[in-house]
Write a protein that holds these residues in place. Sequence first.
Motif, mmCIF file in Angstrom:
data_model
loop_
_atom_site.group_PDB
_atom_site.id
_atom_site.type_symbol
_atom_site.label_atom_id
_atom_site.label_comp_id
_atom_site.label_asym_id
_atom_site.label_seq_id
_atom_site.Cartn_x
_atom_site.Cartn_y
_atom_site.Cartn_z
ATOM 1 N N MET A 144 12.524 3.529 8.350
ATOM 2 C CA MET A 144 11.956 2.738 9.447
ATOM 3 C C MET A 144 12.917 1.626 9.898
ATOM 4 N N VAL A 145 14.180 1.970 10.097
ATOM 5 C CA VAL A 145 15.166 0.918 10.400
ATOM 6 C C VAL A 145 14.851 0.164 11.684
ATOM 7 N N LYS A 146 14.121 0.789 12.563
ATOM 8 C CA LYS A 146 13.796 0.082 13.800
ATOM 9 C C LYS A 146 12.638 -0.902 13.630
ATOM 10 N N PHE A 147 12.022 -0.886 12.465
ATOM 11 C CA PHE A 147 10.851 -1.751 12.259
ATOM 12 C C PHE A 147 11.004 -2.602 10.997
ATOM 13 N N PRO A 148 11.997 -3.482 10.999
ATOM 14 C CA PRO A 148 12.261 -4.270 9.777
ATOM 15 C C PRO A 148 11.066 -5.110 9.327
ATOM 16 N N THR A 149 10.280 -5.577 10.283
ATOM 17 C CA THR A 149 9.171 -6.444 9.879
ATOM 18 C C THR A 149 8.107 -5.640 9.135
ATOM 19 N N LEU A 150 7.898 -4.407 9.561
ATOM 20 C CA LEU A 150 6.933 -3.575 8.858
ATOM 21 C C LEU A 150 7.462 -3.153 7.492
ATOM 22 N N VAL A 151 8.753 -2.951 7.404
ATOM 23 C CA VAL A 151 9.343 -2.621 6.102
ATOM 24 C C VAL A 151 9.076 -3.762 5.137
ATOM 25 N N ARG A 152 9.236 -4.987 5.635
ATOM 26 C CA ARG A 152 9.028 -6.163 4.794
ATOM 27 C C ARG A 152 7.564 -6.275 4.381
ATOM 28 N N GLU A 153 6.705 -6.005 5.334
ATOM 29 C CA GLU A 153 5.271 -6.069 5.051
ATOM 30 C C GLU A 153 4.906 -5.059 3.947
ATOM 31 N N LEU A 154 5.388 -3.843 4.067
ATOM 32 C CA LEU A 154 5.071 -2.835 3.062
ATOM 33 C C LEU A 154 5.613 -3.239 1.703
ATOM 34 N N ALA A 155 6.826 -3.740 1.709
ATOM 35 C CA ALA A 155 7.422 -4.162 0.442
ATOM 36 C C ALA A 155 6.548 -5.241 -0.185
ATOM 37 N N ALA A 156 6.079 -6.155 0.634
ATOM 38 C CA ALA A 156 5.257 -7.246 0.119
ATOM 39 C C ALA A 156 3.972 -6.717 -0.488
ATOM 40 N N PHE A 157 3.380 -5.742 0.151
ATOM 41 C CA PHE A 157 2.112 -5.253 -0.367
ATOM 42 C C PHE A 157 2.288 -4.315 -1.548
ATOM 43 N N GLN A 158 3.465 -3.710 -1.631
ATOM 44 C CA GLN A 158 3.683 -2.854 -2.785
ATOM 45 C C GLN A 158 3.925 -3.688 -4.026
ATOM 46 N N ASN A 159 4.422 -4.878 -3.824
ATOM 47 C CA ASN A 159 4.713 -5.741 -4.944
ATOM 48 C C ASN A 159 4.008 -7.072 -4.719
ATOM 49 N N PRO A 160 2.892 -7.253 -5.417
ATOM 50 C CA PRO A 160 2.052 -8.416 -5.140
ATOM 51 C C PRO A 160 2.793 -9.747 -5.246
ATOM 52 N N GLN A 161 3.785 -9.825 -6.132
ATOM 53 C CA GLN A 161 4.497 -11.106 -6.275
ATOM 54 C C GLN A 161 5.166 -11.524 -4.973
ATOM 55 N N GLU A 162 5.447 -10.531 -4.149
ATOM 56 C CA GLU A 162 6.175 -10.863 -2.932
ATOM 57 C C GLU A 162 5.261 -11.088 -1.741
ATOM 58 N N SER A 163 3.975 -11.111 -2.011
ATOM 59 C CA SER A 163 3.081 -11.134 -0.861
ATOM 60 C C SER A 163 3.140 -12.446 -0.086
ATOM 61 N N GLU A 164 3.760 -13.484 -0.666
ATOM 62 C CA GLU A 164 3.913 -14.733 0.108
ATOM 63 C C GLU A 164 4.673 -14.478 1.400
#
Length: 703
Positions: free
Chosen positions: A678-698
């Motif tokens: 999803m290189v065209k959607f960096p913000t969504l990549v970040r969102e998914l990463a955050a939700f996959q790893n609860p520590q990063e949800s900030e």
Amino acid sequence: MVTYYPRRWVDRSRQVSLIDLAVGEEAMILARIRRTQVRRTQTGKIIVEIDAFDGTGYLHVVFFNQPWRAKQLREGVEAVFFGKLERFRRVTQMSNPVVDLIGDRTGKIVPIYPQSERAGLPSWEIAKLVDDAIGRMGEVFDPVPVQILDRLDMLGRTAAIRAIHNPSTMAEKFAARRRLAFDELLRLQLMLRKSKVEQARSLRGISHDVSPMFGSRIHTSRRNAGLFSEATFDLKEDGQPFLAAEFFASLSFDLTNAQKRALDEIANDMRLPVPMHRLLQGDVGSGKTMVALGMLLMAVQGRYQGALMAPTEVLAEQHWITLSQLLKGFVVPGSRDSGLFEDSERSIRVEMLSGKVPIATRRNILSGLASGAIDIVVGTHALISDGVRFKSLGAVVVDEQHRFGVEQRAALKERSRTGHGLDPDVLVMTATPIPRTAAMTVFGDLDLTVLDEMPPGRTPIVTKWARSSEQYSKVIERIRSEVADGRQAYVVCPLVEGSERVVAKSATDEFERLRNEELNGLRLGLLHGQMSTRDKEAVMEEFRAGRLDVLVATTVIEVGVDVPNATVMVIENADRFGMAQLHQLRGRVGRGAVRSYCYLISRAQPDEANPRLEAIVSSTDGFFLAEKDLELRGEGTIMGSRQKGRSDLRLASVAKDRDLVELAQAVARDIVGDDPDMVKFPTLVRELAAFQNPQESEFIFLS
Ligand code: ADP
Ligand code: MG
């Protein structure tokens, strides 16, 4: 705090007044408490009685056995009461209503938070904390590109979070909820879609030689072209018939159109060098086994191996018997490449592997799988145990029954990859239908095929709920009269809590009782999970052969057991079973052309309503029942453990948000396209990463 969402919203401007309400209606009344009293009955029960005034009239509220209400609902407090209005001695009243405290909140629409009444953390205190958090929140990060939001007519995330807590109109609240629920579903669908595209990219599948004649048309029209839609018997280019086509031509019945379509879709997928991951949904008795068998033969055709995995020993056993019988006399075509090994025709070899197969047999089967001498193996979870290696696994069918998770699918793939380095095509079959949106959510990474047609000539099953002992004796009469006509019956034992041993004991007791009392004189058999494989086999064989009249069994017979001569299904303590289970059990009868009967025994309370049993009585349509079940139970059970850790659905409901589920799936498909990164959607990549790893949800809440 800001994602601690209200569970309800009270619209004060649209409160209905007591004066306008009729007795018997469900009502929501906002009123101020004028008087609170505690009484004790002669039997020692505590009753809290309240008089509340809503500006137009008095409401009398009675709570039984909730002494803490007296403290909660003191004079002067304003509260919302949800409940049924009754008239008792000329007074309008509610008993044990649901209560929401509003506190001193003003404003037209008041959010009600999940609160702990006993712990004394009421909704309005939570509301204060949430308000405070929202005041300090600022702008939150919105990962969904604004063009997409505009196209979908969705609120921005900051606006949605504010509005869900403090909407100025109900419409605003709906819009806020829609956006936030969409986000939950979008995250889930993006993950599913990503993993699907990733798989398609990274896995190398087998290009099975299944329908070369129609190759060109398959691409242009997936639906109507293909091996089975138009012909029942096709010849390959070299003049040899296709094994699967030959097999279906040998059957005494025609495939249903739905079966043909499913086989076409499978054939088309199997041709492609990408591994198939397909879910086959079909009602009980719709003939999924035939489709599975067709797929296995498509693999065997090219000298690949097929595996059919069943959830229970009994079912594996039965599939094995069915397949062995049906495939008798069919041969594996000689292999084209004249390599070092034998390439002549030979009979198809079908074996069964389960945890209870004797060591020597097991060793023999393992070596047959590794050498390629076994073409089709049917088995339980033992198929994914250590030591199992395939020479060239080409097709895997998983007969699902909700017990086979993502991890097991992965494990089976591990086992199979060894031989030729390619991934086999996989078909997952559900034992009973699951609602479409639930399927999209839970199995969103699979393609979906639905068998929406039953084989012809089935007589609908008569389903009755037997509540009284009179009705029970009619059930017994029915068993006797069907047996007198040469038919057979199942009696499914009550579900009991406890170990397998306890379950077996209770089944044995039931069996003894029926044999000595109600069904005295008939030939009864007993089947439960604690019996040895050999004993289970023997009993099933006796029953299949008609040497037993009645099979008393635990739910081991729940899935897939197929004895067309059985016409009566009796389910003891039916109220303890889930709807899918009841439907599945009922599906054990009605497999022939004669009328069949299903009796739900539930003597608990004579006039008690039971929506689940009523639904089963009212319909034999598994797809309808699945929707109903979802409606009655919510998604918890469907998502179950499979879904744990894969979803953060808090607002979204698979049962209620069908349109949103489909929307999220379509949007996810667009976004991912063929780029799982999803290189065209960096913000969504970040969102998914955050939700996959609860520590990063900030991350999500970075301004
Ligand atoms: P399920 O989808 O519940 O697994 P099965 O595959 O066990 O159903 O099929 C139920 C019964 O219907 C079996 O006895 C099977 O032989 C029979 N059957 C399957 N397809 C057809 C068909 N097209 N016409 C008639 N009978 C069929
Ligand atoms: Mg089946």
